[in-house]
Design a protein around this motif. Structure first.
Motif, PDB file in Angstrom:
ATOM      1  N   ILE A 194      -1.501   5.786  17.051  1.00  0.00           N
ATOM      2  CA  ILE A 194      -2.442   4.693  16.798  1.00  0.00           C
ATOM      3  C   ILE A 194      -2.222   4.218  15.371  1.00  0.00           C
ATOM      4  CG2 ILE A 194      -4.873   4.018  16.662  1.00  0.00           C
ATOM      5  CD1 ILE A 194      -4.028   4.824  19.465  1.00  0.00           C
ATOM      6  N   GLY A 195      -2.082   2.906  15.203  1.00  0.00           N
ATOM      7  CA  GLY A 195      -1.927   2.321  13.878  1.00  0.00           C
ATOM      8  C   GLY A 195      -3.154   1.517  13.497  1.00  0.00           C
ATOM      9  N   VAL A 196      -3.536   1.599  12.236  1.00  0.00           N
ATOM     10  CA  VAL A 196      -4.650   0.826  11.688  1.00  0.00           C
ATOM     11  C   VAL A 196      -4.129   0.119  10.447  1.00  0.00           C
ATOM     12  CG1 VAL A 196      -6.961   0.948  10.662  1.00  0.00           C
ATOM     13  CG2 VAL A 196      -6.362   2.471  12.545  1.00  0.00           C
ATOM     14  N   SER A 197      -4.421  -1.167  10.335  1.00  0.00           N
ATOM     15  CA  SER A 197      -3.986  -1.910   9.152  1.00  0.00           C
ATOM     16  C   SER A 197      -5.136  -2.741   8.606  1.00  0.00           C
ATOM     17  CB  SER A 197      -2.798  -2.813   9.479  1.00  0.00           C
ATOM     18  OG  SER A 197      -3.170  -3.793  10.422  1.00  0.00           O
ATOM     19  N   VAL A 198      -5.080  -2.958   7.293  1.00  0.00           N
ATOM     20  CA  VAL A 198      -6.144  -3.700   6.623  1.00  0.00           C
ATOM     21  C   VAL A 198      -5.550  -4.444   5.431  1.00  0.00           C
ATOM     22  CG1 VAL A 198      -6.828  -1.726   5.185  1.00  0.00           C
ATOM     23  CG2 VAL A 198      -8.478  -3.514   5.666  1.00  0.00           C
ATOM     24  N   VAL A 199      -6.113  -5.603   5.165  1.00  0.00           N
ATOM     25  CA  VAL A 199      -5.737  -6.406   4.001  1.00  0.00           C
ATOM     26  C   VAL A 199      -6.991  -6.591   3.159  1.00  0.00           C
ATOM     27  CG1 VAL A 199      -4.915  -8.658   3.221  1.00  0.00           C
ATOM     28  CG2 VAL A 199      -3.950  -7.626   5.275  1.00  0.00           C
ATOM     29  N   GLY A 200      -6.871  -6.402   1.838  1.00  0.00           N
ATOM     30  CA  GLY A 200      -8.036  -6.528   0.974  1.00  0.00           C
ATOM     31  C   GLY A 200      -7.675  -6.998  -0.417  1.00  0.00           C
ATOM     32  N   GLY A 201      -8.699  -7.312  -1.159  1.00  0.00           N
ATOM     33  CA  GLY A 201      -8.512  -7.823  -2.503  1.00  0.00           C
ATOM     34  C   GLY A 201      -8.202  -6.764  -3.535  1.00  0.00           C
ATOM     35  N   ASP A 202      -8.592  -5.506  -3.264  1.00  0.00           N
ATOM     36  CA  ASP A 202      -8.268  -4.443  -4.215  1.00  0.00           C
ATOM     37  C   ASP A 202      -7.864  -3.176  -3.474  1.00  0.00           C
ATOM     38  OD1 ASP A 202     -10.656  -2.531  -4.039  1.00  0.00           O
ATOM     39  OD2 ASP A 202     -11.670  -4.419  -4.492  1.00  0.00           O
ATOM     40  N   ALA A 203      -7.061  -2.362  -4.131  1.00  0.00           N
ATOM     41  CA  ALA A 203      -6.508  -1.167  -3.515  1.00  0.00           C
ATOM     42  C   ALA A 203      -7.581  -0.160  -3.134  1.00  0.00           C
ATOM     43  CB  ALA A 203      -5.490  -0.524  -4.458  1.00  0.00           C
ATOM     44  N   ALA A 204      -8.635  -0.050  -3.926  1.00  0.00           N
ATOM     45  CA  ALA A 204      -9.687   0.931  -3.648  1.00  0.00           C
ATOM     46  C   ALA A 204     -10.362   0.640  -2.314  1.00  0.00           C
ATOM     47  CB  ALA A 204     -10.709   0.940  -4.777  1.00  0.00           C
ATOM     48  N   HIS A 205     -10.622  -0.626  -2.040  1.00  0.00           N
ATOM     49  CA  HIS A 205     -11.256  -0.991  -0.765  1.00  0.00           C
ATOM     50  C   HIS A 205     -10.335  -0.654   0.409  1.00  0.00           C
ATOM     51  CE1 HIS A 205     -13.365  -3.135   2.352  1.00  0.00           C
ATOM     52  NE2 HIS A 205     -12.265  -3.834   2.601  1.00  0.00           N
ATOM     53  N   VAL A 206      -9.053  -0.970   0.279  1.00  0.00           N
ATOM     54  CA  VAL A 206      -8.098  -0.698   1.349  1.00  0.00           C
ATOM     55  C   VAL A 206      -8.013   0.807   1.600  1.00  0.00           C
ATOM     56  CG1 VAL A 206      -5.661  -0.836   1.993  1.00  0.00           C
ATOM     57  CG2 VAL A 206      -6.805  -2.814   0.975  1.00  0.00           C
ATOM     58  N   ARG A 207      -7.922   1.612   0.550  1.00  0.00           N
ATOM     59  CA  ARG A 207      -7.889   3.075   0.690  1.00  0.00           C
ATOM     60  C   ARG A 207      -9.151   3.593   1.369  1.00  0.00           C
ATOM     61  NH1 ARG A 207      -6.843   3.361  -4.687  1.00  0.00           N
ATOM     62  NH2 ARG A 207      -4.677   2.933  -5.111  1.00  0.00           N
ATOM     63  N   ASP A 208     -10.310   3.030   1.005  1.00  0.00           N
ATOM     64  CA  ASP A 208     -11.577   3.451   1.591  1.00  0.00           C
ATOM     65  C   ASP A 208     -11.600   3.205   3.101  1.00  0.00           C
ATOM     66  OD1 ASP A 208     -14.368   4.349   1.471  1.00  0.00           O
ATOM     67  OD2 ASP A 208     -14.837   2.242   1.914  1.00  0.00           O
ATOM     68  N   VAL A 209     -11.127   2.058   3.523  1.00  0.00           N
ATOM     69  CA  VAL A 209     -11.095   1.748   4.956  1.00  0.00           C
ATOM     70  C   VAL A 209     -10.169   2.715   5.695  1.00  0.00           C
ATOM     71  CG1 VAL A 209     -10.418   0.013   6.670  1.00  0.00           C
ATOM     72  CG2 VAL A 209     -11.710  -0.679   4.646  1.00  0.00           C
ATOM     73  N   LEU A 210      -9.004   2.986   5.142  1.00  0.00           N
ATOM     74  CA  LEU A 210      -8.066   3.905   5.778  1.00  0.00           C
ATOM     75  C   LEU A 210      -8.618   5.329   5.812  1.00  0.00           C
ATOM     76  CD1 LEU A 210      -4.694   2.600   4.294  1.00  0.00           C
ATOM     77  CD2 LEU A 210      -5.761   2.005   6.480  1.00  0.00           C
ATOM     78  N   ASP A 211      -9.284   5.742   4.739  1.00  0.00           N
ATOM     79  CA  ASP A 211      -9.918   7.071   4.709  1.00  0.00           C
ATOM     80  C   ASP A 211     -11.001   7.180   5.775  1.00  0.00           C
ATOM     81  OD1 ASP A 211      -8.307   7.820   2.593  1.00  0.00           O
ATOM     82  OD2 ASP A 211      -9.866   7.517   1.063  1.00  0.00           O
ATOM     83  N   ARG A 212     -11.792   6.119   5.925  1.00  0.00           N
ATOM     84  CA  ARG A 212     -12.847   6.108   6.944  1.00  0.00           C
ATOM     85  C   ARG A 212     -12.267   6.258   8.349  1.00  0.00           C
ATOM     86  NH1 ARG A 212     -15.829   0.984   7.118  1.00  0.00           N
ATOM     87  NH2 ARG A 212     -14.715   0.564   5.213  1.00  0.00           N
ATOM     88  N   ALA A 213     -11.180   5.551   8.621  1.00  0.00           N
ATOM     89  CA  ALA A 213     -10.532   5.653   9.927  1.00  0.00           C
ATOM     90  C   ALA A 213     -10.034   7.077  10.181  1.00  0.00           C
ATOM     91  CB  ALA A 213      -9.381   4.651  10.018  1.00  0.00           C
ATOM     92  N   GLU A 214      -9.440   7.689   9.170  1.00  0.00           N
ATOM     93  CA  GLU A 214      -8.933   9.052   9.332  1.00  0.00           C
ATOM     94  C   GLU A 214     -10.064  10.050   9.550  1.00  0.00           C
ATOM     95  OE1 GLU A 214      -5.740  12.116   7.279  1.00  0.00           O
ATOM     96  OE2 GLU A 214      -6.229  10.238   6.263  1.00  0.00           O
TER      97      GLU A 214
END
Length: 98
Positions: free
Chosen positions: A54-74
């Motif tokens: 399963i792949g999850v991808s996200v685009v955001g304005g700052d790296a911290a937000h993108v990392r947070d979304v990926l951490d939440r998915a994991e």
């Protein structure tokens, strides 16, 4: 702009057919998309009935937000879905300036 993705290698529980696999994977992908507000899809191991990628991808304005979304998915996959075993997670993060 920051682009992040994570690919999960999953082992499914007592699944004996591709039809049963779809019955687990489809709701899982829908839950990931809804709760993380990111794009999610089955990206590999399509012909194996007890494995899934399963792949999850996200685009955001700052790296911290993108990392947070990926951490939440994991965390969601690892902690809230006893019907699967998370074997591995591989992630990437890139800036549009790269």
């Amino acid at each position: 702009m920051w682009i992040g993705w994570i690919v999960f290698d999953l082992l499914l529980g007592d699944v004996r057919s591709l039809k049963e696999k779809r019955g687990i994977i489809r709701p899982l992908i829908a839950d990931l998309s809804r709760r993380t507000e990111a794009a999610a899809a089955e990206v590999g191991a399509h012909d194996l009935h007890r494995r899934a990628e399963i792949g999850v991808s996200v685009v955001g304005g700052d790296a911290a937000h993108v990392r947070d979304v990926l951490d939440r998915a994991e965390r969601m996959l690892a902690e809230e879905h006893p019907e699967i075993t998370l074997l591995s997670a591989h992630r990437g993060l890139h800036s549009s300036d790269d």
